[in-house]
Write a protein that holds these residues in place. Structure first.
Motif, short mmCIF file in Angstrom:
data_model
loop_
_atom_site.label_atom_id
_atom_site.label_comp_id
_atom_site.label_asym_id
_atom_site.label_seq_id
_atom_site.Cartn_x
_atom_site.Cartn_y
_atom_site.Cartn_z
N ARG A 1 32.51 50.39 41.69
CA ARG A 1 32.17 49.07 41.72
C ARG A 1 33.27 48.37 42.93
O ARG A 1 34.26 48.44 42.61
N ASP B 1 21.12 45.44 44.12
CA ASP B 1 22.63 45.72 43.50
C ASP B 1 22.27 45.54 42.01
O ASP B 1 21.78 44.31 41.54
N ALA C 1 30.79 43.61 42.02
CA ALA C 1 31.12 43.39 40.45
C ALA C 1 31.77 42.20 40.20
O ALA C 1 32.11 42.14 38.85
N ARG C 2 32.22 41.51 41.13
CA ARG C 2 33.10 40.46 40.90
C ARG C 2 34.43 40.39 40.24
O ARG C 2 35.57 39.93 40.86
N TYR C 3 34.83 41.30 39.17
CA TYR C 3 35.87 41.41 38.65
C TYR C 3 37.02 42.30 39.24
O TYR C 3 38.15 41.89 38.98
N VAL D 1 42.78 44.36 37.26
CA VAL D 1 42.05 45.37 38.27
C VAL D 1 42.14 44.58 39.48
O VAL D 1 41.84 43.51 39.72
#
Lengths: 337, 337, 337, 337
Positions: free
Chosen positions: D160, D210, D232-234, D269
């Motif tokens: 990701r 996606d 995935a943004r995070y 993360v």
């Protein structure tokens, strides 16, 4: 490929045991601006082996190394009782020196080193508290300083070695192992230690006092627990959680393998502190070398080494039955401010 | 469906706050052999609401409940200062009683309860230390007893409440919160507490003494750290790790949701201790009811409640400046052996 | 204590194997409003044992149980091939029935059950997809519905049994194990299945086709992977992660013990799916009983059981070489809307 | 300090974007036996900046760099469409070259590179599949090869990225991102890819495809799922679990910070793949340089780069609607055996 002139720091290494050999490999493989030029160990065979690893010369004595023409800086990884005299010799010679912890085997010794460095008027000593270079410790300290955790009220440290050295002593649990926390906790919190109380688990008569738990009190009033186990068996394991009024932060387990087998889902725990802190050692040595090249001392100083000794000494006193022992406050000399 | 005769334990509940209401719901929904028959709370509205939940009658006073014909057993979830007198009334009436912790607000009170029960010669009191019924605590205790961890040398407990009750006091951190660990640790290790030293983090003048860290020493010589935070903000969080010479074991986080969002990968932490220990409360009440039906008392006794009070009292003394305080050793009366 | 009249649902249980016995215990111990009144199993000894557990009568045949005066509702935990006929008998008798999955051994069978229930015009059937009652699944579904994850694009499921039943077949991996995901995924995402592609790992000739991986496509276009392993050896392990455009959410491991030993730090993985889903089974049975008492059907319906069968049938076709197979879309009858 | 002659590999770097700059810093800071001697980027300003970082000269064109007297080896971090021609130029000049993935933008291009290297009869090309140097991947591969997991039946990969590049295409999800798994999976399992089926989640018309999920089948019959999300943004997140008949093994999350705040307990993360794989890049470059010094090629070859392209090309075909697509099997030329 081409032969060319570059300016590198030529490092002499005293002590070629596990730690010394690991440093030689790290310097050789990973640190661009340095070269191990000479190695000495009391054991000539080990000297020869480790010297060969690095393409360095084997020095017959520490004297033949400290002050030799091919040595710009010294790394001391010799047995603890030799630290003080080796560091003093480097100071006498005006040589930058990275000394494994402890800086000296007692507070008088570390005070003598500090005094010698103060007399020289120039910072030459770095103490091998490598955790200050560990990436997660660095991030944790930055988070604490950012205020994101609020006011720090407590912290919890666990320090477990897989297996004690056969010569380990009950005092050594504090002086050799817990000393890492005694240095890194005040650095993490930017808050000196004020007092220490050691609670050792009862063990069969004559056995090593393992497990030991210390409660550290900081000047600002935080309460820090530190468990040191030197025979944890399952592996080498380091935890630290800082508890603030707005949340907590901690080191995560190191990167590696997860496994699911035989009724367990978990991660593999290594037994080796050199591998656990490989990044920290690499960063420590690179920073030391870069500091030498730029004539700008970095990292834990002789003063930090002395302060850790003051705390360790208080801890030993507590272990010996004194209960809560205050850590002497000595004003920081301007050289270390 | 069919109307039929079954033998159920009719429970009267005194106290219909959050804890009392939760117990009423658990008894009604999950515990087959019990029925809440009467409810009383100082607040008549709350009494009515909670009674209705269970299809029970609203009792106008505790007296109208304890000893009434439709009450076979009493659950005390009233404010702490009322515990002693309510339990004594139950004992006087020969009624089984489950009393939320603490059994009484001091060691004299809990001693009076013990004495009254001893005088009656029959165990009727269970204290609401529900963690002893939590599945993971039960497994952890079994693992310790199996010897798989070797000799226990240390343990570490963390007990964090999301937010302190507005009336919380510095002593209450020990007497109301840490008391759970003061009960569950000796039970887990099968090893009574010998001494306690409380280290409270410094806080602004007049503020609640939060965070508090206690070091418990057991009779067998294990060292146990307990952090209690009553304003942890991020949630309700309970950890316990037992450290033995052959390995360690701990409670894992409770089952629930993991999330990855906004730079974090983690698990959701609830704020509610009733939800956190839902299984424990369910098992606790089921075991209590089953014990009543079989006339076989189970779970933490009045003696356990008294011993937790002795430890909490020592902890308060330590908090007030006494340093390390020994937990009085009182021989266990035969009724509780 | 007192004998009194209460209205309870008297449950007849057909099938007293591991699953049936577990249900009997759950009903007896945890579900207040129910009582197991009769038990039947093809094995008379097992019938007697399990009946005794619950204080129920042993029925000599299913016929002596379904429709008997002392049976208000039936729980079917008999072998799969008997499900259809038992459920049809209950429907014929107007009895509420909770049937373990699968509802029938094929789509024709489940369609017949649906048709029979539709003919009766009243929902009486609940299918034993207990995961819908698992607390973390329930929270996960709520999170998906809340929109907090954004649009769902993918999900990943892992379903591992410790050891396959000796009679396990390659098709059974899908029809008996993966069927849980075939039901719970569309429920979690509120999005029916559109197609399934099964990829089975190659195994020695003649061996069980284990591991199998299915890719499910939903009507809304999400892609879901499902691994089923029926001989995972290390334990029973269930994972689900939902991947949305704003983050992901997952089930965490169940509550229990963490251990550090022998080079590993991890959590204990149980081997037992009954224990893993103890809360789910408890909630499932309680909701079923409560639904019966309130004459308000809850939980997965015969239609859900039929739809899972349609998906499982497509999966078997894919396993047999058909590649991607569409899941037939049948409009939901109004009774199930 | 002392000026002295040492033999170092002088590296010319083409491409000074984020990746190129990171490589320059890694070479300069961490790789003892190498020195960046020349830098070229299409953007002269970036060229100058990055050259200065390393104390290298700024080359006005790639031609002024490849084949210059002060360049012993070339690192290609230029835009993908230039890879093939730059690598061919290095091969023509007999220069060792480390080329970022992909080796060429299609299978014809990578085949041309292979053919040119074969024509020269000497391995000079390394492809930048750095994961093969990541410590945990290396351990995971060793574990698989040791047989401790039994026979491998499946694997699951998640890849990701926090945010897609503005120019990202649906094919690029496969060709630029998933290509890492297309290389590393057969290497991990020592088992070539046989077929690939891509399932892309449905997205609004015209939007980037996606999330994409591929199922890889290996020659030995294992089934591997790969999820690639490029928004995935995070954060940037990489998982891999290998499922064998005797257990599973996986990469753990990288070392860093854990935090408890705002209802979550988790780990931070990062968003940056350069940081995530810092150790891998360091090991990759050190191994490359050491290989050059010892004239012993290491790491992923042009052939590996070509094979990854064959798999990526099959994946693109699958994405475009071809369903399951076999990966062409081309016999490994002896040079790469």
């Amino acid at each position: 490929m081409n032969d060319e002139a570059t300016s590198v720091v030529r490092v002499g290494v005293v002590g070629a045991g596990a730690m010394g050999a690991a440093h030689v490999q790290t310097l050789t493989r990973w640190v661009g601006g340095a070269r191990v030029s000479a190695v000495h160990d009391a054991d000539p065979e080990r000297t020869a082996q480790v010297a060969q690893l690095a393409g360095a010369r084997a020095a017959a004595s520490a004297e033949q190394l400290v002050g030799a023409d091919d040595v710009d800086a010294v790394l001391v990884a010799a047995p603890d009782p030799l630290h003080e005299e080796l560091v003093l010799a480097c100071l006498a010679g005006g040589l930058p020196v990275l000394c494994e912890k402890p800086l000296a085997t007692g507070t008088e010794g570390s005070r003598r080193v500090v005094d010698a460095e103060l007399a020289g008027g120039r910072r030459l000593v770095q103490v091998g508290f490598m955790r200050r270079f560990d990436p997660a410790y660095v991030e944790l300290r930055a988070l604490v300083r950012s205020g994101a955790l609020g006011d720090v009220r407590a912290a919890h440290c666990v320090h477990r070695n897989a297996q004690a050295h056969p010569d380990a002593t009950s005092e050594g649990v504090l002086v050799n192992s817990m000393i890492h926390e005694l240095d890194v906790v005040p650095w993490l919190l930017d808050d000196p230690l004020a007092a220490v109380t050691v609670h050792a688990a009862r063990v069969p008569a004559g056995a090593l006092r393992d497990v030991q738990v210390a409660v550290l009190e900081t000047v600002a009033g935080a309460v820090v627990t530190v468990e040191v186990s030197v025979n944890a068996r399952y592996g080498y394991d380091i935890h630290t959680e800082v508890v603030g009024t707005a949340g907590t932060a901690s080191l995560t387990p190191p990167y590696g393998l997860g496994v699911r087998r035989a009724g367990l889902s978990g991660r593999v725990v290594g037994g080796d502190f050199v591998a656990r802190f490989a990044d920290a050692y690499r960063e420590e040595l690179a920073a030391w070398v870069q500091g030498i090249r730029e004539d700008r001392p970095v990292g834990p100083s002789a003063w930090d080494g002395h302060r850790a000794n003051l705390a360790a000494s208080a801890a030993v006193e507590s272990l010996h039955g004194a209960g809560r022992v205050e850590v002497p406050h000595e004003p920081t000399p301007p050289l270390y401010a």
